[in-house]
Design a protein around this motif. Structure first.
Motif, short mmCIF file in Angstrom:
data_model
loop_
_atom_site.label_atom_id
_atom_site.label_comp_id
_atom_site.label_asym_id
_atom_site.label_seq_id
_atom_site.Cartn_x
_atom_site.Cartn_y
_atom_site.Cartn_z
N ASN A 145 38.02 10.46 -70.58
CA ASN A 145 37.55 9.07 -70.52
C ASN A 145 37.91 8.30 -71.79
OD1 ASN A 145 36.05 6.93 -69.18
ND2 ASN A 145 34.54 7.20 -70.81
N CYS A 191 39.97 5.09 -71.18
CA CYS A 191 39.22 3.83 -71.26
C CYS A 191 39.05 3.28 -72.67
CB CYS A 191 37.84 4.02 -70.63
SG CYS A 191 37.95 4.28 -68.85
N PHE A 241 35.37 -6.40 -82.20
CA PHE A 241 36.07 -5.52 -81.27
C PHE A 241 35.07 -5.04 -80.23
CE2 PHE A 241 37.96 -1.54 -79.79
CZ PHE A 241 39.26 -1.94 -79.55
N TYR A 242 35.28 -5.46 -78.99
CA TYR A 242 34.33 -5.15 -77.92
C TYR A 242 34.81 -3.93 -77.13
CZ TYR A 242 33.50 -10.16 -78.77
OH TYR A 242 33.29 -11.39 -79.34
N LEU A 243 34.12 -2.82 -77.28
CA LEU A 243 34.43 -1.70 -76.39
C LEU A 243 34.00 -2.10 -74.99
CD1 LEU A 243 34.80 0.08 -78.94
CD2 LEU A 243 33.71 1.89 -77.65
N ARG A 244 34.81 -1.83 -74.03
CA ARG A 244 34.51 -2.34 -72.70
C ARG A 244 34.09 -1.27 -71.72
NH1 ARG A 244 37.04 -7.50 -73.25
NH2 ARG A 244 36.92 -7.98 -71.05
N HIS A 245 34.58 -0.04 -71.93
CA HIS A 245 34.27 0.99 -70.95
C HIS A 245 33.90 2.33 -71.55
CE1 HIS A 245 35.38 -1.37 -67.43
NE2 HIS A 245 36.31 -1.88 -68.19
N SER A 246 34.38 2.61 -72.75
CA SER A 246 34.20 3.96 -73.28
C SER A 246 32.81 4.09 -73.89
CB SER A 246 35.28 4.30 -74.29
OG SER A 246 35.61 3.18 -75.06
N LEU A 299 43.18 1.80 -72.45
CA LEU A 299 42.82 0.42 -72.10
C LEU A 299 43.28 -0.56 -73.18
CD1 LEU A 299 41.20 -1.34 -70.04
CD2 LEU A 299 39.23 -1.02 -71.53
N PHE A 300 43.14 -0.15 -74.45
CA PHE A 300 43.50 -1.05 -75.54
C PHE A 300 44.93 -0.82 -76.04
CE2 PHE A 300 38.90 -1.38 -75.65
CZ PHE A 300 38.71 -2.73 -75.86
#
Lengths: 195, 191
Positions: free
Chosen positions: A108, A112, B40-45, A116-117
């Motif tokens: 994950n 993610c 910095f916005y973590l979005r899912h982790s 993702l980034f």
């Protein structure tokens, strides 16, 4: 931390009767570890985050003894991916040094966070359960390792020869950087045996 | 105390600190009231905000890093607290909003609604400066102390469990990353 010590066992290290690769004479790193260390330096890696595995002890010791890279000891491998990703966002060149069971535990984080980034990251992963594995318990993780890397779309290379090691580290770091991706080197049993 | 109220207090105290948020509510509310290039916005982790914050703090010793986290996220990665305590970056502050619930999925209770105590866990992990607060005045004082602290600090802020405030985050992850990197002058070497 009360009751803790730097030498206490860390979750993620491999249990079992398999002998750890012995350090070289007088504590010198084994040749494969030296070769990877050379590649890490050529790639400009300056921070290593690790959760130990018996097979990679020699490399962890080599990094610690060398002193040119910051060594962070994490408790779990997805945490290691997070720390390394944060360091890269801060301008460092980071690598994660773990066992493949920990790679699977990090799926994950790789998908993610890193994916993702688009954060360049070098993964050095001991490939337990691959050809030559003596411990039956590592086979399930061994079977899943390459399919999981493929499913994540991560470039990887299975490293079996010491003479390939330094260049393979540099090449993996290059593709990580140019592709804004994690890239993995799977350190297989043949590499340790030929050391 | 409401989390949005605490975040407004925090926003009034910040200058050029780097802020890493956990996902869901805390990210949305912080983006709503204090969107800035150094966020910095973590979005899912889920769970990795403190780990990313540690990596940033190690990489940017001259800057202060603030992690905005939640009880559910912290509970997913308790080992991170131990790693942070052992690395002991002097420029890292963890601000953990404890609403005792998984608010964004419908307020299911978290372990802190039962017997778990995040301040005791932080202390047990070895973090030196730990404050547990539940009202705006104490939160403000704890934040001021954490921002001035020369060791790793943790502030556990007890907040009400309520639906997330503010709109969804619209900045893409890619844009968020590049905006952040530009703001701090980092080139990761990619295209």
């Amino acid at each position: 931390m009360s009751g803790g010590s730097p030498s206490a066992p860390v979750p993620g290290s491999a249990p079992g009767p398999a002998p750890a690769p012995a350090p070289g004479p007088a504590g010198r790193p084994l040749p494969w570890a030296d070769a990877i260390l050379d590649g890490l330096k050529r790639a400009g890696i300056d921070l290593i985050v690790t959760v130990p595995d018996m097979k990679i002890v020699s490399l962890i010791r080599a990094v610690a003894a060398d002193g040119s890279m910051e060594l962070v000891r994490a408790a779990r491998e997805d945490e290691a991916v997070g720390i390394a990703a944060g360091a890269v966002l801060g301008g460092r060149r980071a690598a994660v040094l773990i066992q493949n069971a920990g790679l699977l535990a990090s799926v994950n984080a790789l998908a993610c966070l890193d994916g993702l980034f688009g954060i360049p990251l070098l993964l050095l992963v001991s490939y337990r359960g691959d050809m030559g594995e003596r411990e039956r318990s590592h086979r399930p993780v061994g079977k899943a390792t390459e399919p999981v890397l493929k499913a994540l779309g991560l470039p990887y290379f299975v490293l079996r020869k010491v003479e390939d090691a330094s260049d393979a580290v540099v090449d993996a770091a290059v593709v990580a950087g140019s592709g804004d991706t994690a890239a993995a080197l799977l350190l297989s049993n043949a590499l340790f045996r030929n050391a | 105390m409401r989390r949005i109220e605490a975040l407004r207090i925090l926003a009034g105290k910040l200058a050029d600190e780097l802020v890493v948020t956990s996902l869901a509510g805390v990210a949305r509310e912080w983006a709503w009231i204090a969107d800035r290039p150094r966020n910095f916005y973590l979005r899912h982790s889920m769970g990795l905000a403190s780990s990313v914050g540690l990596g940033l703090a190690l990489a940017r010793p001259g800057e202060r890093v603030i992690v905005l986290d939640g009880d559910g996220s912290v509970l997913m990665n308790l080992g991170s607290l131990c790693t942070i305590a052992n690395c002991a970056p002097p420029n890292l502050a963890l601000i953990i909003f404890d609403n005792q619930a998984y608010a964004s999925t419908g307020l299911q209770p978290s372990a802190t609604a039962g017997r778990a105590d995040l301040a005791a866990i932080c202390r047990g992990a070895g973090i030196g400066e730990v404050a547990a607060v539940g009202d705006p005045a104490r939160f403000q004082a704890a934040v001021e102390a954490a921002l001035a602290c020369r060791g790793t600090a943790a502030v556990i802020a007890r907040v009400a469990a309520e639906p997330v405030q503010g709109p969804k985050i619209t900045i893409s992850t890619w844009e968020n990353k590049h905006r952040f990197l530009r703001a701090i002058g980092v080139d990761t070497g990619g295209d």
